[in-house]
Design a protein around this motif. Structure first.
Motif, mmCIF file in Angstrom:
data_model
loop_
_atom_site.group_PDB
_atom_site.id
_atom_site.type_symbol
_atom_site.label_atom_id
_atom_site.label_comp_id
_atom_site.label_asym_id
_atom_site.label_seq_id
_atom_site.Cartn_x
_atom_site.Cartn_y
_atom_site.Cartn_z
ATOM 1 N N CYS A 204 1.021 -7.675 84.099
ATOM 2 C CA CYS A 204 0.208 -6.898 83.740
ATOM 3 C C CYS A 204 -0.162 -7.036 82.222
ATOM 4 C CB CYS A 204 0.496 -5.265 83.858
ATOM 5 S SG CYS A 204 1.893 -4.776 82.649
ATOM 6 N N GLN A 205 -0.957 -6.152 81.591
ATOM 7 C CA GLN A 205 -1.737 -6.611 80.635
ATOM 8 C C GLN A 205 -0.838 -6.269 79.301
ATOM 9 O OE1 GLN A 205 -5.844 -5.486 80.134
ATOM 10 N NE2 GLN A 205 -6.054 -5.622 82.391
ATOM 11 N N LYS A 206 0.315 -5.237 79.354
ATOM 12 C CA LYS A 206 0.896 -4.618 78.220
ATOM 13 C C LYS A 206 1.142 -5.663 77.128
ATOM 14 C CE LYS A 206 2.587 -0.788 80.884
ATOM 15 N NZ LYS A 206 2.318 -1.255 81.899
ATOM 16 N N ALA A 207 1.847 -6.918 77.600
ATOM 17 C CA ALA A 207 2.266 -7.614 76.390
ATOM 18 C C ALA A 207 0.952 -8.293 75.465
ATOM 19 C CB ALA A 207 3.129 -8.821 76.905
ATOM 20 N N ILE A 208 0.184 -8.613 76.292
ATOM 21 C CA ILE A 208 -1.008 -9.315 75.383
ATOM 22 C C ILE A 208 -1.801 -8.327 74.870
ATOM 23 C CG2 ILE A 208 -3.286 -10.371 75.903
ATOM 24 C CD1 ILE A 208 -0.931 -12.311 76.462
ATOM 25 N N ALA A 209 -1.844 -7.106 75.258
ATOM 26 C CA ALA A 209 -2.703 -5.936 74.583
ATOM 27 C C ALA A 209 -1.774 -5.441 73.238
ATOM 28 C CB ALA A 209 -2.677 -4.493 75.197
ATOM 29 N N ARG A 210 -0.497 -5.535 73.417
ATOM 30 C CA ARG A 210 0.398 -5.021 72.117
ATOM 31 C C ARG A 210 0.563 -6.172 71.289
ATOM 32 N NH1 ARG A 210 4.424 -2.756 76.284
ATOM 33 N NH2 ARG A 210 5.159 -5.156 76.724
ATOM 34 N N SER A 211 0.271 -7.407 71.438
ATOM 35 C CA SER A 211 0.081 -8.560 70.666
ATOM 36 C C SER A 211 -1.188 -8.551 69.968
ATOM 37 C CB SER A 211 0.716 -10.061 71.215
ATOM 38 O OG SER A 211 -0.303 -10.188 71.986
ATOM 39 N N GLY A 212 -2.184 -8.162 70.732
ATOM 40 C CA GLY A 212 -3.871 -8.123 70.228
ATOM 41 C C GLY A 212 -3.896 -9.845 70.144
ATOM 42 N N LEU A 213 -3.340 -10.639 71.141
ATOM 43 C CA LEU A 213 -3.397 -12.021 71.084
ATOM 44 C C LEU A 213 -4.830 -12.774 71.224
ATOM 45 C CD1 LEU A 213 -1.845 -14.606 71.156
ATOM 46 C CD2 LEU A 213 -1.880 -14.354 73.722
ATOM 47 N N TRP A 214 -5.682 -11.952 71.834
ATOM 48 C CA TRP A 214 -7.032 -12.582 71.834
ATOM 49 C C TRP A 214 -8.239 -11.828 71.020
ATOM 50 C CZ3 TRP A 214 -5.141 -16.241 74.080
ATOM 51 C CH2 TRP A 214 -4.839 -16.558 75.177
ATOM 52 N N LYS A 215 -7.674 -11.099 70.054
ATOM 53 C CA LYS A 215 -8.565 -10.403 69.177
ATOM 54 C C LYS A 215 -8.926 -11.210 68.118
ATOM 55 C CE LYS A 215 -6.942 -5.553 70.096
ATOM 56 N NZ LYS A 215 -6.437 -4.396 69.495
ATOM 57 N N PRO A 216 -10.267 -11.171 67.748
ATOM 58 C CA PRO A 216 -10.571 -12.198 66.654
ATOM 59 C C PRO A 216 -9.900 -11.836 65.467
ATOM 60 C CG PRO A 216 -12.579 -11.658 67.897
ATOM 61 C CD PRO A 216 -11.430 -10.738 68.642
ATOM 62 N N GLU A 217 -9.543 -10.544 64.966
ATOM 63 C CA GLU A 217 -8.955 -10.317 63.848
ATOM 64 C C GLU A 217 -7.404 -10.644 63.971
ATOM 65 O OE1 GLU A 217 -9.602 -6.363 66.410
ATOM 66 O OE2 GLU A 217 -10.533 -8.445 66.232
ATOM 67 N N SER A 218 -6.885 -11.058 64.991
ATOM 68 C CA SER A 218 -5.589 -11.538 65.103
ATOM 69 C C SER A 218 -5.482 -12.836 64.586
ATOM 70 C CB SER A 218 -4.807 -11.246 66.455
ATOM 71 O OG SER A 218 -4.807 -9.846 67.016
ATOM 72 N N GLN A 219 -6.555 -13.720 64.638
ATOM 73 C CA GLN A 219 -6.281 -15.121 63.974
ATOM 74 C C GLN A 219 -5.391 -15.300 62.886
ATOM 75 O OE1 GLN A 219 -7.897 -17.922 65.789
ATOM 76 N NE2 GLN A 219 -7.433 -16.513 67.425
ATOM 77 N N VAL A 220 -4.747 -16.000 62.654
ATOM 78 C CA VAL A 220 -3.794 -16.165 61.359
ATOM 79 C C VAL A 220 -4.579 -17.357 60.819
ATOM 80 C CG1 VAL A 220 -1.709 -16.867 60.520
ATOM 81 C CG2 VAL A 220 -1.848 -15.402 62.465
ATOM 82 N N GLU A 221 -4.756 -17.164 59.247
ATOM 83 C CA GLU A 221 -5.013 -18.198 58.300
ATOM 84 C C GLU A 221 -4.225 -19.178 58.449
ATOM 85 O OE1 GLU A 221 -7.957 -18.454 56.747
ATOM 86 O OE2 GLU A 221 -8.792 -16.502 57.487
ATOM 87 N N ARG A 222 -4.526 -20.587 58.133
ATOM 88 C CA ARG A 222 -3.697 -21.891 58.273
ATOM 89 C C ARG A 222 -2.884 -21.728 57.158
ATOM 90 N NH1 ARG A 222 -1.417 -25.520 61.072
ATOM 91 N NH2 ARG A 222 0.048 -24.418 60.010
ATOM 92 N N GLY A 223 -3.204 -21.182 56.051
ATOM 93 C CA GLY A 223 -2.275 -21.121 55.011
ATOM 94 C C GLY A 223 -1.288 -20.260 54.992
ATOM 95 N N THR A 224 -1.281 -19.170 56.007
ATOM 96 C CA THR A 224 -0.251 -18.306 56.182
ATOM 97 C C THR A 224 1.223 -18.772 56.562
ATOM 98 O OG1 THR A 224 -2.143 -16.617 56.702
ATOM 99 C CG2 THR A 224 0.262 -15.947 57.432
ATOM 100 N N VAL A 225 1.138 -19.730 57.498
ATOM 101 C CA VAL A 225 2.366 -20.413 58.161
ATOM 102 C C VAL A 225 2.545 -21.822 57.453
ATOM 103 C CG1 VAL A 225 2.526 -18.869 60.154
ATOM 104 C CG2 VAL A 225 1.422 -20.866 59.964
#
Length: 212
Positions: free
Chosen positions: A159-180
């Motif tokens: 089901c969708q719960k893990a993806i929803a909790r992580s916000g994996l596909w949300k554009p605002e969830s994208q991490v800046e390259r310099g963060t890691v």
């Protein structure tokens, strides 16, 4: 660990199925009946639209989970019991393949960008270098060195719960390259004298030449 949390001296570990069931309760009927031992038409459509799968295997040295990705449909559904995954160029560690030749158990987790559900497959795998089969997966004039043939034993969607909790596909969830840390920086940390900056600088061109 947050300062406000004080570890208990009491053992709260779970060590039996009965204890697990007491904590979590019964399994909903739909969660059991969605698991089948063949690839249904709907499950086939799902796999054929996935560009990414995580592949889990086990061997004498322990477990491994490795990513595989390509254009949607790169995992071929041969029939309702058989999947084929091309083994594209990588780092030649061959962790997945080393495990398969000694223990044929395999698990797959398929993802589709933008879709909340995932698809889970458990089965048995063999590695083949059959020339015609490898050639059928040719991309940019290059065929994979081998193909993983999987016999499906169990398949079901998550089901969708893990993806929803992580916000994996949300554009605002994208991490800046310099963060890691970059790959070069991480290699610098474990390899004395390694030129990580040069590695990061040259990698985009290297990937273009070696992606297939």
């Amino acid at each position: 660990m947050p300062d406000s949390i004080i570890p208990s001296t009491e053992d709260h570990s779970i060590s039996s199925i009965e204890e697990l069931e007491e904590v979590y309760g019964p399994v909903p009927e739909r969660a059991l009946k969605k698991e089948i031992d063949y690839i249904s038409d709907d499950y086939r459509t799902w796999i054929e639209n996935s560009p990414f799968v995580a592949v889990a295997t086990v061997g004498p040295e322990g477990m491994d989970c490795s990513p595989r990705g390509d254009a949607p449909g790169f995992v071929h559904v041969v029939d309702n019991k058989t999947l084929l995954i091309p083994d594209r160029r990588g780092n030649n560690r061959l962790d997945t393949l080393r495990n398969i030749v000694r223990d044929d158990r395999i698990s797959l987790l398929f993802l589709i960008p933008g879709i909340g559900e995932t698809m889970r497959v458990n089965g048995r795998a063999v590695i083949t270098t059959e020339p015609e089969l490898c050639a059928s997966f040719e991309v940019q004039g290059k065929a994979p060195a081998s193909v993983i043939r999987i016999t499906v034993e169990r398949i079901y969607f998550q089901c969708q719960k893990a993806i929803a909790r992580s916000g994996l596909w949300k554009p605002e969830s994208q991490v800046e390259r310099g963060t890691v840390p970059t790959a070069g920086k991480m290699l610098n940390g474990v390899m004395q004298g390694f030129d990580g900056e040069a590695y990061d600088r040259n990698y985009p061109e290297h990937m273009k030449k070696t992606i297939y």
